[in-house]
Design a protein around this motif. Structure first.
Motif, PDB file in Angstrom:
ATOM      1  N   ASP A  39       0.861  -1.178   0.000  1.00  0.00           N
ATOM      2  CA  ASP A  39       0.000   0.000   0.000  1.00  0.00           C
ATOM      3  C   ASP A  39       0.904   1.237   0.000  1.00  0.00           C
ATOM      4  O   ASP A  39       2.082   1.157   0.370  1.00  0.00           O
ATOM      5  CB  ASP A  39      -0.875   0.045   1.262  1.00  0.00           C
ATOM      6  N   ARG A  40       0.324   2.373  -0.403  1.00  0.00           N
ATOM      7  CA  ARG A  40       1.052   3.636  -0.300  1.00  0.00           C
ATOM      8  C   ARG A  40       0.290   4.550   0.654  1.00  0.00           C
ATOM      9  O   ARG A  40      -0.934   4.713   0.526  1.00  0.00           O
ATOM     10  CB  ARG A  40       1.207   4.296  -1.676  1.00  0.00           C
ATOM     11  N   ILE A  41       1.016   5.114   1.600  1.00  0.00           N
ATOM     12  CA  ILE A  41       0.427   5.993   2.593  1.00  0.00           C
ATOM     13  C   ILE A  41       0.951   7.404   2.350  1.00  0.00           C
ATOM     14  O   ILE A  41       2.168   7.638   2.386  1.00  0.00           O
ATOM     15  CB  ILE A  41       0.798   5.554   4.037  1.00  0.00           C
ATOM     16  N   GLU A  42       0.037   8.348   2.091  1.00  0.00           N
ATOM     17  CA  GLU A  42       0.433   9.744   1.936  1.00  0.00           C
ATOM     18  C   GLU A  42       0.023  10.516   3.185  1.00  0.00           C
ATOM     19  O   GLU A  42      -1.141  10.478   3.593  1.00  0.00           O
ATOM     20  CB  GLU A  42      -0.241  10.356   0.702  1.00  0.00           C
ATOM     21  N   LEU A  43       0.998  11.179   3.791  1.00  0.00           N
ATOM     22  CA  LEU A  43       0.764  11.952   5.009  1.00  0.00           C
ATOM     23  C   LEU A  43       0.913  13.435   4.682  1.00  0.00           C
ATOM     24  O   LEU A  43       1.967  13.857   4.192  1.00  0.00           O
ATOM     25  CB  LEU A  43       1.770  11.560   6.090  1.00  0.00           C
ATOM     26  N   VAL A  44      -0.126  14.214   4.949  1.00  0.00           N
ATOM     27  CA  VAL A  44      -0.089  15.657   4.713  1.00  0.00           C
ATOM     28  C   VAL A  44      -0.369  16.361   6.034  1.00  0.00           C
ATOM     29  O   VAL A  44      -1.401  16.125   6.669  1.00  0.00           O
ATOM     30  CB  VAL A  44      -1.139  16.088   3.654  1.00  0.00           C
ATOM     31  N   GLU A  45       0.567  17.209   6.435  1.00  0.00           N
ATOM     32  CA  GLU A  45       0.427  17.918   7.701  1.00  0.00           C
ATOM     33  C   GLU A  45      -0.730  18.915   7.627  1.00  0.00           C
ATOM     34  O   GLU A  45      -0.903  19.611   6.613  1.00  0.00           O
ATOM     35  CB  GLU A  45       1.727  18.658   8.000  1.00  0.00           C
ATOM     36  N   LEU A  74      -2.282   7.701  18.723  1.00  0.00           N
ATOM     37  CA  LEU A  74      -1.398   7.302  19.822  1.00  0.00           C
ATOM     38  C   LEU A  74      -0.176   8.227  19.905  1.00  0.00           C
ATOM     39  O   LEU A  74       0.200   8.681  20.986  1.00  0.00           O
ATOM     40  CB  LEU A  74      -0.957   5.845  19.611  1.00  0.00           C
ATOM     41  N   LEU A  75       0.430   8.526  18.752  1.00  0.00           N
ATOM     42  CA  LEU A  75       1.592   9.424  18.733  1.00  0.00           C
ATOM     43  C   LEU A  75       1.200  10.838  19.182  1.00  0.00           C
ATOM     44  O   LEU A  75       1.921  11.479  19.948  1.00  0.00           O
ATOM     45  CB  LEU A  75       2.200   9.484  17.337  1.00  0.00           C
ATOM     46  N   LYS A  76       0.061  11.312  18.690  1.00  0.00           N
ATOM     47  CA  LYS A  76      -0.400  12.661  19.048  1.00  0.00           C
ATOM     48  C   LYS A  76      -0.571  12.813  20.554  1.00  0.00           C
ATOM     49  O   LYS A  76      -0.089  13.769  21.163  1.00  0.00           O
ATOM     50  CB  LYS A  76      -1.739  12.958  18.358  1.00  0.00           C
ATOM     51  N   LYS A  77      -1.235  11.821  21.158  1.00  0.00           N
ATOM     52  CA  LYS A  77      -1.508  11.910  22.596  1.00  0.00           C
ATOM     53  C   LYS A  77      -0.238  11.732  23.427  1.00  0.00           C
ATOM     54  O   LYS A  77       0.004  12.468  24.381  1.00  0.00           O
ATOM     55  CB  LYS A  77      -2.547  10.845  22.982  1.00  0.00           C
ATOM     56  N   ARG A  78       0.575  10.758  23.028  1.00  0.00           N
ATOM     57  CA  ARG A  78       1.765  10.447  23.843  1.00  0.00           C
ATOM     58  C   ARG A  78       2.794  11.570  23.812  1.00  0.00           C
ATOM     59  O   ARG A  78       3.470  11.831  24.790  1.00  0.00           O
ATOM     60  CB  ARG A  78       2.395   9.141  23.356  1.00  0.00           C
ATOM     61  N   ASN A  80       2.094  14.794  22.776  1.00  0.00           N
ATOM     62  CA  ASN A  80       1.441  16.099  22.875  1.00  0.00           C
ATOM     63  C   ASN A  80       1.600  16.925  21.593  1.00  0.00           C
ATOM     64  O   ASN A  80       1.961  18.097  21.627  1.00  0.00           O
ATOM     65  CB  ASN A  80       2.005  16.865  24.087  1.00  0.00           C
ATOM     66  N   VAL A  81       1.339  16.254  20.456  1.00  0.00           N
ATOM     67  CA  VAL A  81       1.457  16.919  19.148  1.00  0.00           C
ATOM     68  C   VAL A  81       0.166  17.701  18.883  1.00  0.00           C
ATOM     69  O   VAL A  81      -0.925  17.138  18.929  1.00  0.00           O
ATOM     70  CB  VAL A  81       1.690  15.886  18.022  1.00  0.00           C
ATOM     71  N   LYS A  82       0.311  18.996  18.619  1.00  0.00           N
ATOM     72  CA  LYS A  82      -0.867  19.849  18.435  1.00  0.00           C
ATOM     73  C   LYS A  82      -1.256  20.028  16.967  1.00  0.00           C
ATOM     74  O   LYS A  82      -2.283  20.606  16.663  1.00  0.00           O
ATOM     75  CB  LYS A  82      -0.611  21.229  19.059  1.00  0.00           C
ATOM     76  N   LYS A  83      -0.414  19.545  16.067  1.00  0.00           N
ATOM     77  CA  LYS A  83      -0.757  19.609  14.640  1.00  0.00           C
ATOM     78  C   LYS A  83      -1.588  18.387  14.260  1.00  0.00           C
ATOM     79  O   LYS A  83      -1.589  17.377  14.959  1.00  0.00           O
ATOM     80  CB  LYS A  83       0.512  19.649  13.790  1.00  0.00           C
ATOM     81  N   GLY A 112       6.304   7.361   9.159  1.00  0.00           N
ATOM     82  CA  GLY A 112       6.170   8.636   8.463  1.00  0.00           C
ATOM     83  C   GLY A 112       5.954   9.803   9.408  1.00  0.00           C
ATOM     84  O   GLY A 112       6.570  10.868   9.251  1.00  0.00           O
ATOM     85  N   LEU A 113       5.084   9.617  10.406  1.00  0.00           N
ATOM     86  CA  LEU A 113       4.802  10.713  11.336  1.00  0.00           C
ATOM     87  C   LEU A 113       5.998  11.005  12.236  1.00  0.00           C
ATOM     88  O   LEU A 113       6.180  12.145  12.689  1.00  0.00           O
ATOM     89  CB  LEU A 113       3.564  10.388  12.178  1.00  0.00           C
ATOM     90  N   ASN A 114       6.811  10.002  12.500  1.00  0.00           N
ATOM     91  CA  ASN A 114       8.050  10.229  13.256  1.00  0.00           C
ATOM     92  C   ASN A 114       8.901  11.288  12.564  1.00  0.00           C
ATOM     93  O   ASN A 114       9.502  12.159  13.205  1.00  0.00           O
ATOM     94  CB  ASN A 114       8.819   8.904  13.364  1.00  0.00           C
ATOM     95  N   LYS A 115       8.908  11.231  11.228  1.00  0.00           N
ATOM     96  CA  LYS A 115       9.670  12.207  10.435  1.00  0.00           C
ATOM     97  C   LYS A 115       8.892  13.520  10.290  1.00  0.00           C
ATOM     98  O   LYS A 115       9.439  14.613  10.489  1.00  0.00           O
ATOM     99  CB  LYS A 115       9.973  11.609   9.059  1.00  0.00           C
ATOM    100  N   LEU A 116       7.612  13.411   9.956  1.00  0.00           N
ATOM    101  CA  LEU A 116       6.795  14.605   9.703  1.00  0.00           C
ATOM    102  C   LEU A 116       6.707  15.494  10.942  1.00  0.00           C
ATOM    103  O   LEU A 116       6.773  16.723  10.843  1.00  0.00           O
ATOM    104  CB  LEU A 116       5.387  14.167   9.259  1.00  0.00           C
ATOM    105  N   TRP A 117       6.534  14.864  12.099  1.00  0.00           N
ATOM    106  CA  TRP A 117       6.395  15.605  13.352  1.00  0.00           C
ATOM    107  C   TRP A 117       7.718  15.741  14.111  1.00  0.00           C
ATOM    108  O   TRP A 117       7.738  16.230  15.234  1.00  0.00           O
ATOM    109  CB  TRP A 117       5.339  14.928  14.243  1.00  0.00           C
ATOM    110  N   ASP A 118       8.825  15.294  13.486  1.00  0.00           N
ATOM    111  CA  ASP A 118      10.174  15.433  14.056  1.00  0.00           C
ATOM    112  C   ASP A 118      10.238  14.901  15.496  1.00  0.00           C
ATOM    113  O   ASP A 118      10.743  15.566  16.407  1.00  0.00           O
ATOM    114  CB  ASP A 118      10.617  16.909  14.005  1.00  0.00           C
ATOM    115  N   LEU A 119       9.733  13.684  15.689  1.00  0.00           N
ATOM    116  CA  LEU A 119       9.680  13.098  17.033  1.00  0.00           C
ATOM    117  C   LEU A 119      11.011  12.477  17.469  1.00  0.00           C
ATOM    118  O   LEU A 119      11.226  12.223  18.649  1.00  0.00           O
ATOM    119  CB  LEU A 119       8.563  12.044  17.097  1.00  0.00           C
TER     120      LEU A 119
END
Length: 289
Positions: A39-45, A74-78, A80-83, A112-119
């Protein structure tokens, strides 16, 4: 910012069930490897604080039942990502097929979100978080080839099997994993030689690997769903080197070394089965860019 992440399918070269656990899951020991069907997953902030799933398949939920949604949440809550993020899922892996499509989508979302949200999380940390979402998600974070134990979340990496073709055929039915496990008789299991399979892979012994493929869930699914048994019989008849059901089914895969035979088997299966794929083993681990 926009990111595109691949989410490859997996097959089980060996799947053993060792017993029932106190938490309701089964203790398993299995060998999984990734294949070149993804599958291909596209992530747009998004500036707004929301998670949006854009599904291109009517069989993929676009709400909190979706494992990619759960991964992002899960990433957002853990942390505290506000985007927010819009997650577009372009399916190539058939749904409910025993190929870990949903788990791989969740794993790709984590990476992907690890990179997008610079975690700045390590791949091990992402795999640990993935284990909270589903049993196969940890493996899918890593990719490659591994022995998975526990309920599937404990991962021990091994080298990739020798290159070959993988032919996949999925009948147009869904299989309930819960029903398959419910009908599994632990006393009657004929356990596959998982340790022998590890040695065969280490030795790059293709024909030994073919001899040792095994899945204790297969007998249950074949009895419950005769369509799966029919596909397995036909794939053997057409000349695959090894034939096995992946996961709890209903997808059956065949291993083939030679492209000419792969093409013959593929064409034969296409005569009566709608969902047929011919892909290569990947077997190599993911890296975090």
């Amino acid at each position: 910012m926009k990111l595109l992440v691949k989410a490859p399918a997996k097959i089980n070269l060996a799947l053993d069930v060792l017993g029932k656990r106190n938490d309701g899951y089964h203790e398993v020991k299995m060998i999984m490897t990734t294949i070149d069907l993804a599958d291909r997953i596209e992530l747009v902030e998004l500036e707004e604080d929301a998670i949006k799933i854009i599904s291109h398949s009517r069989f993929v939920p676009d709400d909190n039942r979706n494992l990619a949604f759960q991964a992002a949440n899960l990433l957002k809550k853990r942390f505290n990502v506000k985007k927010g993020v819009a997650i577009s899922i372009m399916k190539a892996i058939p749904v409910a097929a025993g190929l870990a499509g949903g788990s791989s989508d969740a794993a790709a979302t984590l990476r992907g979100l690890n990179k997008l949200w610079d975690l700045k999380l390590t791949i091990d940390e992402l795999a640990e978080i993935g284990s909270e979402i589903g049993s196969d998600v940890s493996f899918c974070v890593y990719g490659g080839t591994a022995v998975a134990t526990g309920r599937g979340e404990k991962i021990q990496h091994i080298e990739a099997p020798p290159h070959c073709w993988v032919i996949l055929a999925k009948p147009t039915i869904g299989v309930s994993t819960a029903d398959v496990y419910k009908n599994l008789s632990l006393e009657d299991i004929k356990h596959p030689d998982v340790d022998g399979m590890v040695e065969a892979i280490k030795g790059q012994n293709y024909f030994k690997i073919c001899d040792l493929v095994g899945n204790v869930l297969e007998d249950v699914t074949l009895k419950l769903y005769p369509e799966v048994a029919h596909i397995k019989e036909q794939m053997k008849k057409f000349g695959a080197d090894a034939v096995l059901m992946s996961g709890s089914g209903p997808t059956v895969f065949g291993l083939v070394q030679h492209e000419s035979r792969m093409q013959r088997i593929y064409n034969g299966l296409r005569g009566f089965c709608e969902h047929v794929y011919a892909v290569r083993l990947i077997g190599e681990r993911n890296t975090l860019e």
